[in-house]
Design a protein around this motif. Structure first.
Motif, short mmCIF file in Angstrom:
data_model
loop_
_atom_site.label_atom_id
_atom_site.label_comp_id
_atom_site.label_asym_id
_atom_site.label_seq_id
_atom_site.Cartn_x
_atom_site.Cartn_y
_atom_site.Cartn_z
N MET A 1 6.37 -1.80 17.31
CA MET A 1 5.65 -0.72 16.62
C MET A 1 4.66 -1.35 15.64
SD MET A 1 7.22 2.44 14.38
CE MET A 1 8.40 2.85 15.65
N ARG A 2 3.42 -0.92 15.71
CA ARG A 2 2.39 -1.50 14.86
C ARG A 2 2.23 -0.70 13.57
NH1 ARG A 2 -3.65 -2.02 17.12
NH2 ARG A 2 -3.59 0.22 16.69
N SER A 3 2.16 -1.41 12.45
CA SER A 3 2.01 -0.72 11.16
C SER A 3 0.58 -0.24 11.00
CB SER A 3 2.39 -1.66 10.01
OG SER A 3 1.48 -2.74 9.94
N MET A 4 0.42 0.84 10.25
CA MET A 4 -0.90 1.43 10.03
C MET A 4 -1.36 1.34 8.58
SD MET A 4 0.12 5.47 10.23
CE MET A 4 -1.43 5.94 9.50
N TRP A 5 -0.49 0.83 7.74
CA TRP A 5 -0.84 0.73 6.31
C TRP A 5 0.10 -0.28 5.67
CZ3 TRP A 5 1.64 1.62 1.65
CH2 TRP A 5 0.86 1.86 0.53
N LYS A 6 -0.40 -1.01 4.71
CA LYS A 6 0.43 -1.97 3.98
C LYS A 6 0.12 -1.84 2.49
CE LYS A 6 -0.51 -6.39 4.07
NZ LYS A 6 -0.62 -7.82 4.50
N ARG A 19 5.57 -1.52 4.53
CA ARG A 19 4.61 -1.23 5.61
C ARG A 19 4.87 0.20 6.09
NH1 ARG A 19 1.79 -5.42 8.14
NH2 ARG A 19 2.31 -7.51 7.34
N LEU A 20 3.81 0.86 6.50
CA LEU A 20 3.89 2.25 6.92
C LEU A 20 3.71 2.33 8.44
CD1 LEU A 20 4.04 5.06 5.38
CD2 LEU A 20 1.59 5.21 5.80
N TYR A 21 4.60 3.10 9.09
CA TYR A 21 4.55 3.27 10.54
C TYR A 21 4.57 4.76 10.87
CZ TYR A 21 6.08 -1.63 10.50
OH TYR A 21 6.19 -2.99 10.27
N ALA A 22 3.84 5.14 11.87
CA ALA A 22 3.86 6.55 12.31
C ALA A 22 5.23 6.89 12.86
CB ALA A 22 2.79 6.79 13.37
N ALA A 23 5.84 7.97 12.37
CA ALA A 23 7.19 8.37 12.80
C ALA A 23 7.16 9.34 13.96
CB ALA A 23 7.95 8.99 11.62
N THR A 24 6.03 9.90 14.28
CA THR A 24 5.94 10.88 15.36
C THR A 24 4.83 10.48 16.32
OG1 THR A 24 4.41 12.29 14.11
CG2 THR A 24 6.77 12.75 13.89
N GLN A 25 4.91 11.04 17.53
CA GLN A 25 3.86 10.84 18.52
C GLN A 25 3.75 12.07 19.40
OE1 GLN A 25 4.91 7.52 21.00
NE2 GLN A 25 6.81 8.45 21.73
N TYR A 110 6.12 9.55 8.27
CA TYR A 110 5.95 8.11 8.47
C TYR A 110 7.24 7.38 8.08
CZ TYR A 110 1.05 9.57 8.36
OH TYR A 110 -0.13 10.22 8.60
N TYR A 111 7.46 6.24 8.75
CA TYR A 111 8.56 5.35 8.37
C TYR A 111 8.05 4.33 7.37
CZ TYR A 111 11.23 7.06 12.42
OH TYR A 111 11.90 7.84 13.32
N LEU A 112 8.89 4.01 6.42
CA LEU A 112 8.59 2.95 5.46
C LEU A 112 9.59 1.82 5.66
CD1 LEU A 112 7.81 4.82 2.10
CD2 LEU A 112 6.24 3.41 3.43
#
Length: 337
Positions: A1-6, A19-25, A110-112
């Protein structure tokens, strides 16, 4: 899973690198615009109204037009120079009870995750503190050049971030609710509660699927394979409730039948299949009973035949005995004379 924000979670003097990851798709089928006559793709071009030329994306800026028709052009450099304290920081504003947050305000999820091994300790400290106090954190964060409120909460072993609408972005419902003069009777409440309980039995959220997407996929496959397009009937929603109690009772009966069907299927077959098994079992039992009756009749017949033979034998012996006695008597008479 690629992070979208740090960045970091900041509360007081404590900083937690994350790091922030999208939790939904989204899993929907993406459709594009085509010409209905030949299926050719339709492309949208960026054309300037002033000069009539097609504009490359690198020359596309943002603009705002006021009531007088004046336009303020805002470039990417202008936006990048705006002061955003929360640009790389999840700034905790307060810790509040979760019940104080209206779900209407929640937006993206989002996941942290800890940014590194060194961040594990403060990350776990904040997570466990939120768990024990049963609180959530109201924060601010900047994503895609826009600052928004966000809710920080615990989900299993992770902390999650939910972006929120600003208070003035929630529209006033006005007079959309039914008037206060509308009331319901206790019997109606009781039946509605019974319906809720019936519909909640054996509910499995993970078993739900997007029926529209499934139907759309079947439709696309039919077009690609040049097959007839499938047609599925849909049950229209009732548009006029005349008798609320009758509608509630009918709903309870329907939900109960569906529940029984599910239980029967889980128990090893539907009612018709069990009826067939029962019929087969009854047929087998009938055959066995008939066989037993036939055997009994045969045995009885044999027994009767045996008894008849024995009786005949006894009769023969009795007749022979009488004949012998007569012959002996005749002999004795002859000797006497």
């Amino acid at each position: 899973m690629r992070s979208m924000w740090k960045g970091s979670i900041g509360f007081g003097l404590v900083s937690v690198p994350v790091r922030l990851y999208a939790a939904t798709q989204e899993h929907g089928i993406r459709l594009h615009q085509v010409h209905d006559q030949d299926g050719g793709r339709i492309h949208l071009k960026r054309v300037c109204d002033a000069c009539g030329k097609e504009i490359d994306y690198e020359h596309v800026a943002r603009g705002f037009e006021d009531e007088e028709g004046r336009t303020a052009v805002v470039t990417k450099n202008d936006l990048a120079g705006l002061p955003l304290p929360s640009k790389k920081l999840i700034d905790v504003l307060a810790f509040v009870d979760a019940g104080l947050i209206d779900p209407l305000q929640l937006s993206g999820a989002y996941y942290l995750a800890p940014e590194s091994a060194a961040a594990n300790k403060p990350y776990v400290l904040l997570r466990e503190t939120l768990k024990q106090t049963e609180r959530v954190a109201v924060t601010k964060i900047a994503l895609r050049t826009r600052e928004s409120l966000a809710l920080l909460r615990v989900h299993e072993d992770l902390m999650t971030l939910h972006t929120m609408y600003w208070p003035d972005e929630i529209r006033d419902a006005g007079d959309l609710a039914p008037p206060s003069s509308v009331t319901v009777r206790p019997q109606e409440l009781k039946m509605a509660t019974s319906l809720m309980d019936t519909l909640s039995e054996d509910f499995d959220l993970d078993s739900l699927e997007d029926e529209y997407e499934v139907a759309l996929d079947e439709l696309i496959s039919a077009h690609l394979d040049h097959r007839p397009t499938p047609r599925k009937k849909t049950t229209p929603a009732p548009d006029n409730v005349i008798d609320l109690m009758a509608a509630l009772q009918a709903s309870i009966d329907t939900a109960g039948k569906k529940g029984e069907t599910k239980k029967e299927a889980a128990a090893g077959g539907t009612a018709p299949s069990r009826a067939r098994k029962s019929a087969e079992s009854n047929k087998g039992a009938s055959k066995k009973a008939a066989a037993k009756k036939t055997t009994a009749k045969t045995t009885a017949a044999k027994s009767t035949a045996s008894k008849s033979t024995a009786a005949k034998s006894t009769t023969s012996k009795s007749a022979a005995s009488k004949t012998t006695k007569k012959a002996t008597a005749k002999k004795a008479g002859r000797r006497a004379s």
